[in-house]
Design a protein around this motif. Structure first.
Motif, short mmCIF file in Angstrom:
data_model
loop_
_atom_site.label_atom_id
_atom_site.label_comp_id
_atom_site.label_asym_id
_atom_site.label_seq_id
_atom_site.Cartn_x
_atom_site.Cartn_y
_atom_site.Cartn_z
N UNK A 154 -26.12 -6.30 -3.75
CA UNK A 154 -25.32 -7.41 -4.27
C UNK A 154 -24.23 -6.90 -5.20
N UNK A 155 -24.61 -6.02 -6.11
CA UNK A 155 -23.64 -5.45 -7.04
C UNK A 155 -22.60 -4.61 -6.30
N UNK A 156 -23.04 -3.88 -5.29
CA UNK A 156 -22.11 -3.06 -4.51
C UNK A 156 -21.04 -3.93 -3.84
N UNK A 157 -21.47 -5.08 -3.31
CA UNK A 157 -20.50 -6.00 -2.72
C UNK A 157 -19.54 -6.56 -3.74
N UNK A 158 -20.05 -6.86 -4.93
CA UNK A 158 -19.19 -7.35 -6.01
C UNK A 158 -18.19 -6.29 -6.45
N UNK A 159 -18.59 -5.03 -6.42
CA UNK A 159 -17.68 -3.95 -6.80
C UNK A 159 -16.51 -3.84 -5.82
N UNK A 160 -16.78 -4.07 -4.54
CA UNK A 160 -15.69 -4.08 -3.56
C UNK A 160 -14.74 -5.24 -3.83
N UNK A 161 -15.30 -6.40 -4.19
CA UNK A 161 -14.47 -7.55 -4.54
C UNK A 161 -13.63 -7.26 -5.78
N UNK A 162 -14.24 -6.57 -6.77
CA UNK A 162 -13.51 -6.20 -7.98
C UNK A 162 -12.37 -5.26 -7.64
N UNK A 163 -12.64 -4.28 -6.80
CA UNK A 163 -11.61 -3.33 -6.38
C UNK A 163 -10.42 -4.07 -5.78
N UNK A 164 -10.71 -5.01 -4.89
CA UNK A 164 -9.65 -5.78 -4.23
C UNK A 164 -8.90 -6.65 -5.23
N UNK A 165 -9.63 -7.27 -6.16
CA UNK A 165 -9.02 -8.18 -7.12
C UNK A 165 -8.06 -7.44 -8.06
N UNK A 166 -8.39 -6.21 -8.42
CA UNK A 166 -7.53 -5.44 -9.33
C UNK A 166 -6.18 -5.15 -8.69
N UNK A 167 -6.15 -5.04 -7.36
CA UNK A 167 -4.91 -4.71 -6.68
C UNK A 167 -3.82 -5.75 -6.82
N UNK A 168 -4.19 -7.03 -6.92
CA UNK A 168 -3.19 -8.09 -6.99
C UNK A 168 -2.35 -8.03 -8.26
N UNK A 190 -12.33 -0.22 -10.52
CA UNK A 190 -11.06 -0.52 -11.18
C UNK A 190 -10.05 0.60 -10.95
N UNK A 191 -10.50 1.84 -11.06
CA UNK A 191 -9.59 2.97 -10.83
C UNK A 191 -9.04 2.95 -9.41
N UNK A 192 -9.90 2.72 -8.43
CA UNK A 192 -9.44 2.69 -7.05
C UNK A 192 -8.53 1.49 -6.80
N UNK A 193 -8.84 0.37 -7.44
CA UNK A 193 -7.97 -0.80 -7.31
C UNK A 193 -6.59 -0.54 -7.88
N UNK A 194 -6.52 0.13 -9.02
CA UNK A 194 -5.22 0.49 -9.61
C UNK A 194 -4.47 1.46 -8.71
N UNK A 237 2.71 -6.39 -11.10
CA UNK A 237 3.30 -5.67 -12.24
C UNK A 237 4.30 -4.62 -11.81
N UNK A 238 4.37 -4.32 -10.52
CA UNK A 238 5.23 -3.23 -10.07
C UNK A 238 6.71 -3.40 -10.39
N UNK A 239 7.29 -4.60 -10.31
CA UNK A 239 8.72 -4.69 -10.67
C UNK A 239 9.01 -4.15 -12.06
#
Length: 392
Positions: A242-256, A303-307, A261-263
């Motif tokens: 369950x936590x592993x799945x949430x970590x994938x969701x966190x990774x994806x969420x950080x990307x947005x 978070x690092x991978x999402x960034x 912020x890129x501009x």
């Protein structure tokens, strides 16, 4: 369209286009079990269906530049949206694997045309807002897959079942098509083709092209390996499922937020190697963290991978920044995204293969960490490079 109202229309149309380019993928994965049951898809066929998007993105991505030169940029977008509309609508009526695969292929080929068309569209209509528009369409691309996945689940559980869940997105494509039909009258074929066009053979020989391709391919390969294996790697490392799945969701969420912020980031450091060095560095740190301590602080690695995923939109923005003309942007976009998505298609396979051959995830994680190094090195070259047209 040079008026303020015209630019708003074009900008909104570009964002709408991006919102259509991942729904053919996002709406299928979440209803795969129903598809297998109703259409008689074997596990092998289901596996092929998951790799079909990347194959289409690669093959038709390479062909997009030639299509743009022949019929014009806006007409290419219209063609893409028509293909997406027909493919999404008709695959909902499939009574067997053959029609579903054929219509998926049609929809995904349209998405591939749209992928490559985005950077030259921004170059033509927003040469003074490349970073902003790249961030907006990058966020729309990310949101497209996420929204289609989230919405398709409850819809598939209703009276319409999986057919409505995968077919309803044709309505979005029709809505998007309407403003683009109006924009056909303002097409930019003369800016893309003709004497201003760049010979593909010369573009292929350019070191900038190869740097772009390798940077995009390394990012794409790492991203699709994340989607396919990140949760499983964490689970095998001692994190509960369950936590592993949430970590994938966190990774994806950080990307947005990183994409949005890129501009500001590009405005501040865009012409220096700092951004690609950071994207590559945090990607490498994230994978090495999973290698060394998968269960200690998995949120930190996510978070690092999402960034690090910010490299995706950064490279797409650099396609516009490292070309002087729309012709150069179109050609470089095709040469970057076509082969780059092919790397994305095979990366999850090799990640799993290395695991099967070695009996652990160590070799796979080292390979993925090296992808971060490639992003840093090639991104540094891109940041320091001059325009493509000055090198051929």
């Amino acid at each position: 369209m040079s008026t303020s109202r015209g630019r708003v229309l074009v900008g909104a149309s570009i964002i709408l286009l991006a919102l259509n380019l991942r729904v053919a993928v996002g709406s299928v994965g979440v209803v795969m079990s129903s598809l297998q049951e109703d259409l008689g898809l074997s596990p092998t066929a289901a596996g092929l269906l998951t790799t079909l998007p990347m194959v289409c993105f690669a093959v038709f991505g390479l062909a997009t530049d030639s299509i743009v030169r022949r019929i014009g940029l806006h007409r290419t977008v219209v063609l893409a949206l028509i293909a997406i509309t027909i493919g999404l609508a008709l695959r909902a009526f499939a009574d067997g694997p053959a029609l579903f695969f054929a219509m998926s292929f049609l929809a995904l080929s349209g998405a591939a045309l749209g992928n490559v068309s985005l950077p030259p569209l921004v170059k033509v209509h927003f040469p003074d807002r490349i970073a902003l528009m790249s961030a907006l369409f990058g966020a729309a691309l990310m949101g497209s897959g996420t929204i289609s996945s989230l919405v398709s689940v409850p819809v598939s559980q209703g009276p319409g079942g999986w057919r409505l869940a995968v077919g309803m997105w044709a309505g979005l494509a029709v809505i998007t098509l309407l403003p683009w039909l109006r924009l056909i009258g303002h097409d930019v074929k003369t800016k893309i083709g003709g004497a201003g066009g760049l010979p593909a053979s010369a573009v292929i020989r350019s070191p900038l092209t190869w740097a772009m391709l390798l940077c995009f391919g390394a990012q794409s390969g790492g991203a699709y390996a994340q989607f396919g294996w990140f949760a499983q790697i964490l689970a095998d490392g001692g994190v509960d499922t369950t936590t592993a799945g949430l970590m994938l969701s966190l990774l994806t969420a950080v990307g947005m937020p990183m994409t949005l912020a890129l501009p500001w980031l590009i405005r501040r450091w865009g012409q220096t190697p700092l951004l690609p060095l950071c994207f590559g560095g945090v990607t490498t740190m994230g994978w090495l963290g999973v290698l060394v301590a998968p269960s200690q602080v998995p949120a930190a690695w996510a978070v690092l991978l999402g960034l690090g995923g910010g490299a995706f939109t950064w490279v797409l923005a650099m396609i516009g920044y490292r070309t002087r003309t729309a012709a150069g942007t179109s050609t470089l976009s095709a040469m970057t995204q076509g082969p780059g998505y092919l790397v994305g298609a095979i990366s999850p396979f090799f990640t799993g293969l290395l695991h099967d051959l070695t009996g652990s995830w160590n070799a796979s994680l080292i390979m993925l960490a090296c992808a971060g190094v490639i992003i840093a090195i090639t991104g540094t070259y891109i940041a320091r490079s001059g325009p493509l047209e000055s090198r051929i």
